[in-house]
Design a protein around this motif. Structure first.
Motif, PDB file in Angstrom:
ATOM      1  N   ALA A 279     -16.315  -2.029  -2.394  1.00 16.43           N
ATOM      2  CA  ALA A 279     -15.672  -1.205  -3.425  1.00 16.43           C
ATOM      3  C   ALA A 279     -14.862  -0.082  -2.788  1.00 16.43           C
ATOM      4  CB  ALA A 279     -16.723  -0.607  -4.355  1.00 16.43           C
ATOM      5  N   ASN A 280     -13.945   0.470  -3.608  1.00 18.96           N
ATOM      6  CA  ASN A 280     -13.211   1.695  -3.255  1.00 18.96           C
ATOM      7  C   ASN A 280     -12.379   1.546  -1.987  1.00 18.96           C
ATOM      8  OD1 ASN A 280     -14.448   3.105  -5.458  1.00 18.96           O
ATOM      9  ND2 ASN A 280     -16.295   3.327  -4.202  1.00 18.96           N
ATOM     10  N   HIS A 281     -11.462   0.581  -2.009  1.00 12.22           N
ATOM     11  CA  HIS A 281     -10.610   0.334  -0.851  1.00 12.22           C
ATOM     12  C   HIS A 281      -9.217   0.908  -1.065  1.00 12.22           C
ATOM     13  CE1 HIS A 281     -13.850  -2.332   0.145  1.00 12.22           C
ATOM     14  NE2 HIS A 281     -13.567  -3.169  -0.838  1.00 12.22           N
ATOM     15  N   THR A 282      -8.683   1.574  -0.055  1.00 16.20           N
ATOM     16  CA  THR A 282      -7.294   2.037  -0.073  1.00 16.20           C
ATOM     17  C   THR A 282      -6.645   1.663   1.251  1.00 16.20           C
ATOM     18  OG1 THR A 282      -7.908   4.232   0.749  1.00 16.20           O
ATOM     19  CG2 THR A 282      -7.786   3.954  -1.644  1.00 16.20           C
ATOM     20  N   ILE A 283      -5.447   1.119   1.147  1.00 16.93           N
ATOM     21  CA  ILE A 283      -4.724   0.663   2.335  1.00 16.93           C
ATOM     22  C   ILE A 283      -3.320   1.243   2.263  1.00 16.93           C
ATOM     23  CG2 ILE A 283      -3.813  -1.350   3.552  1.00 16.93           C
ATOM     24  CD1 ILE A 283      -6.143  -2.960   2.331  1.00 16.93           C
ATOM     25  N   ASN A 284      -2.948   2.028   3.266  1.00 15.68           N
ATOM     26  CA  ASN A 284      -1.628   2.645   3.287  1.00 15.68           C
ATOM     27  C   ASN A 284      -1.060   2.590   4.700  1.00 15.68           C
ATOM     28  OD1 ASN A 284       0.637   4.004   2.356  1.00 15.68           O
ATOM     29  ND2 ASN A 284      -0.294   6.030   2.515  1.00 15.68           N
ATOM     30  N   HIS A 285       0.148   2.081   4.799  1.00 17.96           N
ATOM     31  CA  HIS A 285       0.846   1.955   6.078  1.00 17.96           C
ATOM     32  C   HIS A 285       0.017   1.168   7.090  1.00 17.96           C
ATOM     33  CE1 HIS A 285       4.560   4.142   5.415  1.00 17.96           C
ATOM     34  NE2 HIS A 285       3.873   5.015   4.693  1.00 17.96           N
ATOM     35  N   LEU A 286      -0.262  -0.064   6.731  1.00 22.11           N
ATOM     36  CA  LEU A 286      -0.909  -1.029   7.623  1.00 22.11           C
ATOM     37  C   LEU A 286       0.103  -2.105   7.999  1.00 22.11           C
ATOM     38  CD1 LEU A 286      -3.374  -2.536   8.948  1.00 22.11           C
ATOM     39  CD2 LEU A 286      -3.678  -3.651   6.723  1.00 22.11           C
ATOM     40  N   THR A 287       0.163  -2.430   9.276  1.00 24.09           N
ATOM     41  CA  THR A 287       0.881  -3.621   9.736  1.00 24.09           C
ATOM     42  C   THR A 287      -0.155  -4.589  10.294  1.00 24.09           C
ATOM     43  OG1 THR A 287       2.966  -2.504  10.223  1.00 24.09           O
ATOM     44  CG2 THR A 287       2.538  -4.555  11.383  1.00 24.09           C
ATOM     45  N   LEU A 288      -0.231  -5.770   9.716  1.00 26.44           N
ATOM     46  CA  LEU A 288      -1.214  -6.780  10.112  1.00 26.44           C
ATOM     47  C   LEU A 288      -0.467  -8.058  10.465  1.00 26.44           C
ATOM     48  CD1 LEU A 288      -4.524  -7.627   8.231  1.00 26.44           C
ATOM     49  CD2 LEU A 288      -3.004  -9.435   9.025  1.00 26.44           C
ATOM     50  N   LYS A 289      -0.811  -8.659  11.591  1.00 26.03           N
ATOM     51  CA  LYS A 289      -0.089  -9.877  11.976  1.00 26.03           C
ATOM     52  C   LYS A 289      -0.961 -10.828  12.787  1.00 26.03           C
ATOM     53  CE  LYS A 289       2.136  -7.504  15.891  1.00 26.03           C
ATOM     54  NZ  LYS A 289       3.430  -7.219  16.536  1.00 26.03           N
ATOM     55  N   GLN A 298     -12.680 -11.040  -1.885  1.00 29.00           N
ATOM     56  CA  GLN A 298     -13.605 -11.926  -2.581  1.00 29.00           C
ATOM     57  C   GLN A 298     -14.261 -11.186  -3.744  1.00 29.00           C
ATOM     58  OE1 GLN A 298     -16.265 -13.554   0.391  1.00 29.00           O
ATOM     59  NE2 GLN A 298     -14.614 -14.587   1.468  1.00 29.00           N
ATOM     60  N   ASN A 299     -13.417 -10.848  -4.736  1.00 29.29           N
ATOM     61  CA  ASN A 299     -13.895 -10.224  -5.971  1.00 29.29           C
ATOM     62  C   ASN A 299     -14.590  -8.888  -5.720  1.00 29.29           C
ATOM     63  OD1 ASN A 299     -14.436  -9.859  -8.676  1.00 29.29           O
ATOM     64  ND2 ASN A 299     -16.204 -11.225  -8.715  1.00 29.29           N
ATOM     65  N   PRO A 300     -13.909  -7.930  -5.063  1.00 20.20           N
ATOM     66  CA  PRO A 300     -14.514  -6.601  -4.906  1.00 20.20           C
ATOM     67  C   PRO A 300     -14.691  -5.917  -6.250  1.00 20.20           C
ATOM     68  CG  PRO A 300     -12.224  -6.599  -4.208  1.00 20.20           C
ATOM     69  CD  PRO A 300     -12.573  -8.022  -4.470  1.00 20.20           C
ATOM     70  N   PHE A 301     -15.542  -4.882  -6.276  1.00 18.63           N
ATOM     71  CA  PHE A 301     -15.965  -4.265  -7.529  1.00 18.63           C
ATOM     72  C   PHE A 301     -14.831  -3.668  -8.351  1.00 18.63           C
ATOM     73  CE2 PHE A 301     -20.650  -3.384  -6.307  1.00 18.63           C
ATOM     74  CZ  PHE A 301     -21.028  -4.544  -6.952  1.00 18.63           C
ATOM     75  N   ASN A 302     -13.937  -2.891  -7.704  1.00 20.52           N
ATOM     76  CA  ASN A 302     -12.969  -2.145  -8.492  1.00 20.52           C
ATOM     77  C   ASN A 302     -11.572  -2.240  -7.888  1.00 20.52           C
ATOM     78  OD1 ASN A 302     -13.352  -0.517  -6.281  1.00 20.52           O
ATOM     79  ND2 ASN A 302     -14.627   0.966  -7.356  1.00 20.52           N
ATOM     80  N   THR A 303     -10.674  -1.411  -8.382  1.00 21.50           N
ATOM     81  CA  THR A 303      -9.266  -1.526  -8.017  1.00 21.50           C
ATOM     82  C   THR A 303      -9.029  -1.285  -6.527  1.00 21.50           C
ATOM     83  OG1 THR A 303      -8.648  -0.757 -10.213  1.00 21.50           O
ATOM     84  CG2 THR A 303      -6.966  -0.645  -8.504  1.00 21.50           C
ATOM     85  N   VAL A 304      -8.192  -2.132  -5.939  1.00 28.78           N
ATOM     86  CA  VAL A 304      -7.761  -1.988  -4.553  1.00 28.78           C
ATOM     87  C   VAL A 304      -6.315  -1.494  -4.560  1.00 28.78           C
ATOM     88  CG1 VAL A 304      -7.357  -3.149  -2.359  1.00 28.78           C
ATOM     89  CG2 VAL A 304      -9.258  -3.885  -3.833  1.00 28.78           C
ATOM     90  N   GLU A 305      -6.052  -0.431  -3.833  1.00 30.93           N
ATOM     91  CA  GLU A 305      -4.688   0.072  -3.703  1.00 30.93           C
ATOM     92  C   GLU A 305      -4.121  -0.338  -2.345  1.00 30.93           C
ATOM     93  OE1 GLU A 305      -4.441   4.246  -4.309  1.00 30.93           O
ATOM     94  OE2 GLU A 305      -5.037   4.161  -6.426  1.00 30.93           O
ATOM     95  N   ILE A 306      -2.974  -1.032  -2.390  1.00 30.49           N
ATOM     96  CA  ILE A 306      -2.299  -1.452  -1.165  1.00 30.49           C
ATOM     97  C   ILE A 306      -0.873  -0.927  -1.226  1.00 30.49           C
ATOM     98  CG2 ILE A 306      -1.679  -3.374   0.340  1.00 30.49           C
ATOM     99  CD1 ILE A 306      -3.745  -5.072  -1.108  1.00 30.49           C
ATOM    100  N   LYS A 307      -0.535  -0.048  -0.283  1.00 35.45           N
ATOM    101  CA  LYS A 307       0.784   0.565  -0.297  1.00 35.45           C
ATOM    102  C   LYS A 307       1.408   0.517   1.104  1.00 35.45           C
ATOM    103  CE  LYS A 307      -0.507   3.835  -3.965  1.00 35.45           C
ATOM    104  NZ  LYS A 307      -0.596   5.274  -4.370  1.00 35.45           N
ATOM    105  N   ASN A 308       2.722   0.325   1.135  1.00 31.23           N
ATOM    106  CA  ASN A 308       3.487   0.433   2.387  1.00 31.23           C
ATOM    107  C   ASN A 308       2.884  -0.427   3.495  1.00 31.23           C
ATOM    108  OD1 ASN A 308       5.088   2.595   1.134  1.00 31.23           O
ATOM    109  ND2 ASN A 308       3.226   3.815   1.376  1.00 31.23           N
ATOM    110  N   THR A 309       2.619  -1.674   3.161  1.00 34.09           N
ATOM    111  CA  THR A 309       1.887  -2.569   4.059  1.00 34.09           C
ATOM    112  C   THR A 309       2.716  -3.806   4.399  1.00 34.09           C
ATOM    113  OG1 THR A 309      -0.318  -1.819   3.421  1.00 34.09           O
ATOM    114  CG2 THR A 309      -0.126  -4.098   4.166  1.00 34.09           C
ATOM    115  N   GLN A 310       2.654  -4.213   5.668  1.00 35.13           N
ATOM    116  CA  GLN A 310       3.373  -5.394   6.146  1.00 35.13           C
ATOM    117  C   GLN A 310       2.376  -6.388   6.726  1.00 35.13           C
ATOM    118  OE1 GLN A 310       6.984  -4.156   8.519  1.00 35.13           O
ATOM    119  NE2 GLN A 310       5.966  -2.161   8.363  1.00 35.13           N
ATOM    120  N   ILE A 311       2.537  -7.668   6.359  1.00 33.97           N
ATOM    121  CA  ILE A 311       1.635  -8.719   6.844  1.00 33.97           C
ATOM    122  C   ILE A 311       2.488  -9.909   7.275  1.00 33.97           C
ATOM    123  CG2 ILE A 311      -0.282 -10.252   6.266  1.00 33.97           C
ATOM    124  CD1 ILE A 311      -1.136  -8.241   4.139  1.00 33.97           C
ATOM    125  N   TYR A 312       2.304 -10.358   8.509  1.00 30.68           N
ATOM    126  CA  TYR A 312       3.159 -11.402   9.059  1.00 30.68           C
ATOM    127  C   TYR A 312       2.350 -12.471   9.811  1.00 30.68           C
ATOM    128  CZ  TYR A 312       6.672  -7.736   8.341  1.00 30.68           C
ATOM    129  OH  TYR A 312       7.462  -6.757   7.799  1.00 30.68           O
TER     130      TYR A 312
END
Length: 503
Positions: A279-289, A298-312
């Motif tokens: 629960a309680n996840h926030t993701i800001n300015h992540l680059t994942l590759k 996998q169905n986390p409890f509440n809202t996930v915020e994902i901002k300014n993120t790149q995945i390649y």
């Protein structure tokens, strides 16, 4: 007679061969030529083996020569090791009397495994030389490697030699739980930008704790490794906008091979997994590759915020969300074997100013996949209560980059507003009537090339010649784009506000 003649010819050939001098050699005179005068081995972490690098040695004279010695200057103490034309010599360090025929060449392959303490403390370079011959005939080729210090996190072994395990989806996997009071590393639940981190196996976040990644943190995952956020645990990625190409404030997740050869190879590590009790996840300015699955919810409890993120460059999915509630802003995903974004088994999703592209080289991938069902679940369907895409780009190399997998057994609510979308305009399927279905589609730009700056380099900037330029709706605007540039009104579609292309 024929038999006697054959025996005569055979005897003559044997006599001639016994007189050959082709393989008589002379000593090397220091006239060897090399494919390079310095072999640069890419940056490696301490005590992790490098890739293998090649040096070619030429004998351009008319004589077969013998090189009395080929050796590393530091001898048996060198952290480099070699093979010379397939030979290993004395521990890969010293080779005696190496023959090199006239107008021929030989291959030397070099690799290293070194500690940070082996490097020069002023520049962290570890150096040596390959020496050919000695004295007046001495020739040398320099070897240079940058050794990078790191914090290593890995499953420990007990006194019986059994490696630590953690459970993921009911299965034991090689892994360990991050410790906020580790004797060697201190608080392992806070990843700083002081040193890179290298993770072996799955790093688990203990129950009722939060793992935090500070701006500029660098995390490198070994093969078959990942991050697991378990029940009642949380993830916070606190990156920030950067001002240089070094992405100094970005949090970066990638594999642990630093050589340029590995910079875009998918599947070097597994995934970041969010359990259905997290629960309680926030993701800001992540680059994942270069993962198998980038972010696996996998169905986390509440809202996930994902901002300014790149995945390649993920083998399966950039984001796989199972019955998740995501608010996504300024997300860019490209190169995924199945789908850049896949929202399955229902959920609730709101994406604004995102660029979901997929240029994976097959004909079955999608940029975006939406579904309210999942085989093997009980029940197999679950409500998709909302999936909204505002001011987004959904594009890629296939004819259709948008897929709806609808079951009538559960609600399926979705809407695209002011989006550029790639999908065959000839489709007669009632779910894909982008121009006439006002319930689901508003102001759709269909099958127009957004003119990204360089897709192969994952640069999704646009300029004012793009059909996505100034086509957004001010109602849905996110004031700053993915790199912190101010959006104008009307805004551009996608994660980037138009500007001069990057160099």
């Amino acid at each position: 007679m024929r038999h006697y003649f054959a025996l005569f010819i055979l005897g003559l050939l044997l006599a001639l061969s016994s007189c050959r001098t082709d393989f008589d050699t002379v000593a090397s005179t220091g006239d060897l030529k090399f494919s390079k005068d310095t072999v640069y081995l890419d940056t490696v972490f301490k005590n992790i083996g490098s890739s293998t690098y090649q040096l070619k040695v030429y004998n351009k004279t008319k004589n077969d020569i013998s090189i009395p010695i080929i050796q590393l200057k530091k001898g048996l103490n060198s952290k480099y090791r070699m093979t010379v034309d397939g030979m290993t010599g004395n521990n890969g360090k010293i080779f005696n009397n190496v023959t090199l025929l006239a107008k021929d060449s030989l291959y030397i392959f070099v690799e290293t495994t070194a500690d940070i303490t082996d490097a020069d403390p002023t520049d962290f370079l570890y150096t040596d030389e390959i020496q050919f011959d000695s004295g007046a005939n001495l020739q040398q080729v320099a070897l240079v490697t940058l050794i990078q210090d790191a914090v290593f996190l890995y499953p420990k072994q007990n006194t019986y030699g059994t490696k630590e395990k953690i459970q993921i989806d009911g299965k034991d996997v090689d892994g360990f739980y991050l410790d906020e009071n580790d004797a060697a590393n201190g608080n392992e639940l806070i990843f700083t930008n002081d040193k890179p981190y290298v993770i072996y196996g799955y790093a688990g976040v203990p129950e009722f704790t939060t793992v935090k990644f500070e701006a500029g943190a660098r995390v490198h995952f070994h093969a078959n490794s990942g991050l697991y956020i378990g029940d009642n645990a949380s993830l916070q990625i606190n990156g920030a906008a950067s001002t240089t190409d070094k992405l100094e404030n970005e949090v970066i997740f990638e594999g642990d091979r630093l050589e340029s050869l590995y910079s875009d190879i998918p599947g070097q590590w597994n995934s970041v997994i969010f359990s259905n009790g997290s629960a309680n996840h926030t993701i800001n300015h992540l680059t994942l590759k270069n993962a198998v699955i980038g972010l696996d919810f996998q169905n986390p409890f509440n809202t996930v915020e994902i901002k300014n993120t790149q995945i390649y460059n993920c083998v399966e999915y950039g984001i796989l969300a199972k019955n998740t509630h995501i608010i996504g802003e300024n997300i860019v995903i490209n190169y995924a074997g199945l789908a850049s974004l896949s929202c399955v088994y229902g959920g609730n999703y709101n994406f604004a100013h995102c660029t979901f592209n997929n240029n994976w080289q097959n004909s079955t991938h999608f940029a975006v996949n939406l579904s309210n069902s999942l085989a093997g679940e009980t029940p197999e369907t679950n409500p998709l209560t909302n999936a909204t895409f505002n001011n987004c780009i959904i594009y890629g190399s296939n004819t259709n980059e948008f897929n709806l997998n609808k079951s009538t057994s559960a609600p399926f609510v979705y809407q695209l507003n002011n989006c550029l979308l790639k999908f065959s305009s000839s489709s007669t399927d009632p779910d894909y009537q982008f121009k006439t279905d006002a319930v689901h589609y508003n102001q759709i730009i269909l099958n127009e090339n957004p003119k990204f700056y360089n897709v192969s380099q994952n640069k999704f900037n646009i300029d004012n010649t793009s059909p996505a330029f100034a086509k957004g709706n001010q109602i849905y605007i996110i004031p700053l784009d993915i790199i912190g540039a101010t959006r104008t009104s009307p805004p551009d579609l996608g994660a980037y506000q138009s500007a001069v292309f990057p160099k």
